[in-house]
Design a protein around this motif. Structure first.
Motif, PDB file in Angstrom:
ATOM      1  N   ASN A 114       0.683  -1.196   0.006  1.00 50.04           N
ATOM      2  CA  ASN A 114       0.011   0.090   0.084  1.00 50.04           C
ATOM      3  C   ASN A 114       1.051   1.188  -0.077  1.00 50.04           C
ATOM      4  N   TYR A 115       1.924   1.205   0.655  1.00 50.87           N
ATOM      5  CA  TYR A 115       2.699   2.284   0.911  1.00 50.87           C
ATOM      6  C   TYR A 115       4.232   1.887   0.846  1.00 50.87           C
ATOM      7  N   ALA A 116       5.061   2.670   0.466  1.00 49.38           N
ATOM      8  CA  ALA A 116       6.404   2.725   0.669  1.00 49.38           C
ATOM      9  C   ALA A 116       7.295   3.757   1.036  1.00 49.38           C
ATOM     10  N   VAL A 117       8.109   3.781   2.062  1.00 49.75           N
ATOM     11  CA  VAL A 117       8.955   4.730   2.541  1.00 49.75           C
ATOM     12  C   VAL A 117      10.320   4.649   1.877  1.00 49.75           C
ATOM     13  N   GLU A 118      10.707   5.497   1.119  1.00 51.23           N
ATOM     14  CA  GLU A 118      11.862   5.553   0.036  1.00 51.23           C
ATOM     15  C   GLU A 118      12.553   6.815   0.230  1.00 51.23           C
ATOM     16  N   TYR A 119      13.970   6.818   0.340  1.00 53.22           N
ATOM     17  CA  TYR A 119      14.691   7.912  -0.042  1.00 53.22           C
ATOM     18  C   TYR A 119      15.485   8.183  -1.529  1.00 53.22           C
ATOM     19  N   ILE A 120      14.995   6.992  -2.504  1.00 55.25           N
ATOM     20  CA  ILE A 120      15.132   7.456  -3.792  1.00 55.25           C
ATOM     21  C   ILE A 120      13.943   7.756  -4.466  1.00 55.25           C
ATOM     22  N   PRO A 121      13.707   8.761  -5.058  1.00 59.78           N
ATOM     23  CA  PRO A 121      12.463   9.171  -5.823  1.00 59.78           C
ATOM     24  C   PRO A 121      11.778   8.290  -6.714  1.00 59.78           C
ATOM     25  N   LEU A 122      10.667   8.220  -6.570  1.00 58.29           N
ATOM     26  CA  LEU A 122       9.642   7.274  -7.700  1.00 58.29           C
ATOM     27  C   LEU A 122       9.021   8.389  -8.574  1.00 58.29           C
ATOM     28  N   PRO A 123       8.745   7.840  -9.715  1.00 52.79           N
ATOM     29  CA  PRO A 123       8.221   8.745 -10.874  1.00 52.79           C
ATOM     30  C   PRO A 123       7.071   9.528 -10.420  1.00 52.79           C
ATOM     31  N   GLU A 124       6.856  10.877 -10.612  1.00 51.48           N
ATOM     32  CA  GLU A 124       5.918  11.744  -9.999  1.00 51.48           C
ATOM     33  C   GLU A 124       4.770  11.433 -10.860  1.00 51.48           C
ATOM     34  N   ASP A 125       4.832  10.702 -12.030  1.00 54.66           N
ATOM     35  CA  ASP A 125       3.544  10.864 -12.851  1.00 54.66           C
ATOM     36  C   ASP A 125       2.856   9.619 -12.502  1.00 54.66           C
ATOM     37  N   LYS A 126       3.303   8.738 -11.553  1.00 60.76           N
ATOM     38  CA  LYS A 126       2.840   7.254 -11.272  1.00 60.76           C
ATOM     39  C   LYS A 126       2.631   7.295  -9.563  1.00 60.76           C
ATOM     40  N   PHE A 127       3.243   7.963  -8.914  1.00 52.05           N
ATOM     41  CA  PHE A 127       3.378   7.983  -7.445  1.00 52.05           C
ATOM     42  C   PHE A 127       3.065   9.515  -6.825  1.00 52.05           C
ATOM     43  N   ASP A 128       2.444   9.448  -5.725  1.00 48.90           N
ATOM     44  CA  ASP A 128       2.152  10.698  -4.950  1.00 48.90           C
ATOM     45  C   ASP A 128       2.960  10.215  -3.610  1.00 48.90           C
ATOM     46  N   SER A 129       3.357  11.428  -2.855  1.00 47.41           N
ATOM     47  CA  SER A 129       4.218  11.020  -1.822  1.00 47.41           C
ATOM     48  C   SER A 129       3.941  12.355  -0.737  1.00 47.41           C
ATOM     49  N   VAL A 130       4.530  12.034   0.544  1.00 44.25           N
ATOM     50  CA  VAL A 130       4.472  12.983   1.481  1.00 44.25           C
ATOM     51  C   VAL A 130       5.705  12.686   2.284  1.00 44.25           C
ATOM     52  N   VAL A 131       6.454  13.837   2.498  1.00 42.94           N
ATOM     53  CA  VAL A 131       7.787  14.117   3.129  1.00 42.94           C
ATOM     54  C   VAL A 131       7.493  13.643   4.711  1.00 42.94           C
ATOM     55  N   LEU A 132       8.091  12.472   5.303  1.00 43.70           N
ATOM     56  CA  LEU A 132       8.161  11.988   6.564  1.00 43.70           C
ATOM     57  C   LEU A 132       9.143  12.662   7.364  1.00 43.70           C
ATOM     58  N   SER A 133      10.220  12.814   6.990  1.00 37.71           N
ATOM     59  CA  SER A 133      11.526  13.350   7.365  1.00 37.71           C
ATOM     60  C   SER A 133      12.679  13.731   6.340  1.00 37.71           C
ATOM     61  N   THR A 134      13.571  14.411   6.955  1.00 38.73           N
ATOM     62  CA  THR A 134      14.890  14.613   6.074  1.00 38.73           C
ATOM     63  C   THR A 134      15.932  14.222   6.921  1.00 38.73           C
ATOM     64  N   ASP A 135      17.241  14.023   6.075  1.00 44.38           N
ATOM     65  CA  ASP A 135      18.284  13.557   6.895  1.00 44.38           C
ATOM     66  C   ASP A 135      19.630  13.944   5.813  1.00 44.38           C
ATOM     67  N   LYS A 136      20.796  13.696   6.469  1.00 43.99           N
ATOM     68  CA  LYS A 136      21.805  14.161   5.762  1.00 43.99           C
ATOM     69  C   LYS A 136      23.177  12.975   6.153  1.00 43.99           C
ATOM     70  N   LEU A 137      23.843  12.614   5.049  1.00 45.46           N
ATOM     71  CA  LEU A 137      25.095  11.867   5.662  1.00 45.46           C
ATOM     72  C   LEU A 137      25.991  12.721   6.162  1.00 45.46           C
ATOM     73  N   THR A 138      26.359  11.719   6.999  1.00 44.32           N
ATOM     74  CA  THR A 138      27.857  12.330   7.626  1.00 44.32           C
ATOM     75  C   THR A 138      28.959  11.321   7.950  1.00 44.32           C
ATOM     76  N   VAL A 139      30.091  11.837   8.123  1.00 44.31           N
ATOM     77  CA  VAL A 139      31.325  10.718   8.438  1.00 44.31           C
ATOM     78  C   VAL A 139      31.482  10.640   9.971  1.00 44.31           C
ATOM     79  N   ILE A 140      31.534   9.716  10.374  1.00 45.83           N
ATOM     80  CA  ILE A 140      31.931   9.691  11.837  1.00 45.83           C
ATOM     81  C   ILE A 140      33.091   8.741  12.002  1.00 45.83           C
ATOM     82  N   CYS A 141      33.657   9.063  13.396  1.00 46.11           N
ATOM     83  CA  CYS A 141      34.753   8.408  13.632  1.00 46.11           C
ATOM     84  C   CYS A 141      35.033   8.251  15.271  1.00 46.11           C
ATOM     85  N   ALA A 142      35.747   7.295  16.007  1.00 46.69           N
ATOM     86  CA  ALA A 142      35.407   7.430  17.601  1.00 46.69           C
ATOM     87  C   ALA A 142      36.095   8.778  17.997  1.00 46.69           C
TER      88      ALA A 142
END
Length: 275
Positions: A114-142
């Protein structure tokens, strides 16, 4: 019971196959029955959905809602996501699946999802969506890493040992199924080569491993932040561009007039506003 037996006999004659065989565990479908289920199942889902659209009462509906999402969303956000739904629609049943299921767009189209949570966009002509959250990649070390403090050069990033989620098969729109890590899916060709010394099953285990070793990692800030706040790992400026990305909840446009979807969509939008 006689009606079912007679119907099964007619099906066996039509398909020239037993369809079900009796074992100690009960009736088991044959290979032919499984093939038929794969072919006919999506059509039956569409028929069922056409009847379900006629009426939806959240207090009494016992529909099954199938949703795919990644382990981060499931672990960190699912409880808050599902709590108000359980209160408003106590009979609804939910099934959550991993985000690396094959053919997610096709599953959304034919009703297996029924639904899919995705961070890769799906085609807008076939799928609707709502943004649940945003994030950003980061590099971490000890915090106690022997050589890194606040910055890392591209050469260091490529040569130092990394810990990463294991690659898994994805089928992105327009692409054949291929094995990638989530970071590779998000950054694509912008991700420099990595010296991966350890693969793990879940991104949620990565900060604790980084905190205890000399391994570095590239993860979403949402996963890393609790460990950064406790001072066990540090965030390093990445030697490449890391744009913010959205976690979108997608559904197929064919569901737009479904009363259940209209009701659920209001909940999703309220959740996204308050997160």
């Amino acid at each position: 019971q006689p009606a079912v037996s007679n119907a099964l006999k007619r099906l066996r004659l039509s398909f020239k196959d037993d369809l079900f065989v009796r074992t100690r565990q009960g009736l088991v479908p044959t290979e032919r029955a499984l093939e038929l289920h794969a072919l006919i199942g999506p059509a039956l889902n569409l028929v069922q959905r056409s009847f379900e659209r006629e009426l939806f009462d959240p207090l009494t509906s016992d529909r099954v809602i199938n949703i795919s999402m990644n382990t981060t969303m499931e672990t960190l956000f699912l409880a808050d996501f599902i709590k108000p739904l359980r209160q408003a629609a106590p009979q609804l049943r939910f099934r959550f699946f991993p985000d690396h299921l094959p053919e997610i767009p096709a599953r959304l189209k034919d009703g297996r999802l029924n639904y899919a949570v995705e961070y890769i966009p799906l085609p807008e002509d076939k799928f609707d969506s709502v943004v649940l959250s945003t994030d950003k990649l980061t590099v971490i070390c000890a915090k106690t890493h022997p050589t890194l403090k606040e910055k890392i050069s591209l050469q260091q990033y490529q040569s130092m040992p990394h810990v990463s989620v294991s690659p898994r098969a994805y089928s992105d729109p327009g692409d054949s199924s291929r094995e990638l890590t989530p970071v590779e899916r998000i950054l694509g060709a912008n991700l420099p080569r990595r010296n991966v010394a350890m693969h793990v099953g879940s991104v949620l285990s990565i900060p604790s491993i980084v905190a205890a070793t000399d391994l570095i990692a590239t993860v979403g800030l949402t996963v890393a932040k609790p460990w950064i706040d406790r001072g066990e790992v540090i965030q390093i400026s990445a030697p490449f561009k890391t744009d913010e990305y959205a976690m979108n909840l997608y559904w197929h446009k064919s569901r737009s007039r479904d009363p259940a979807h209209v009701w659920l969509k209001q909940h999703f939008q309220t959740y996204a506003t308050n997160i």
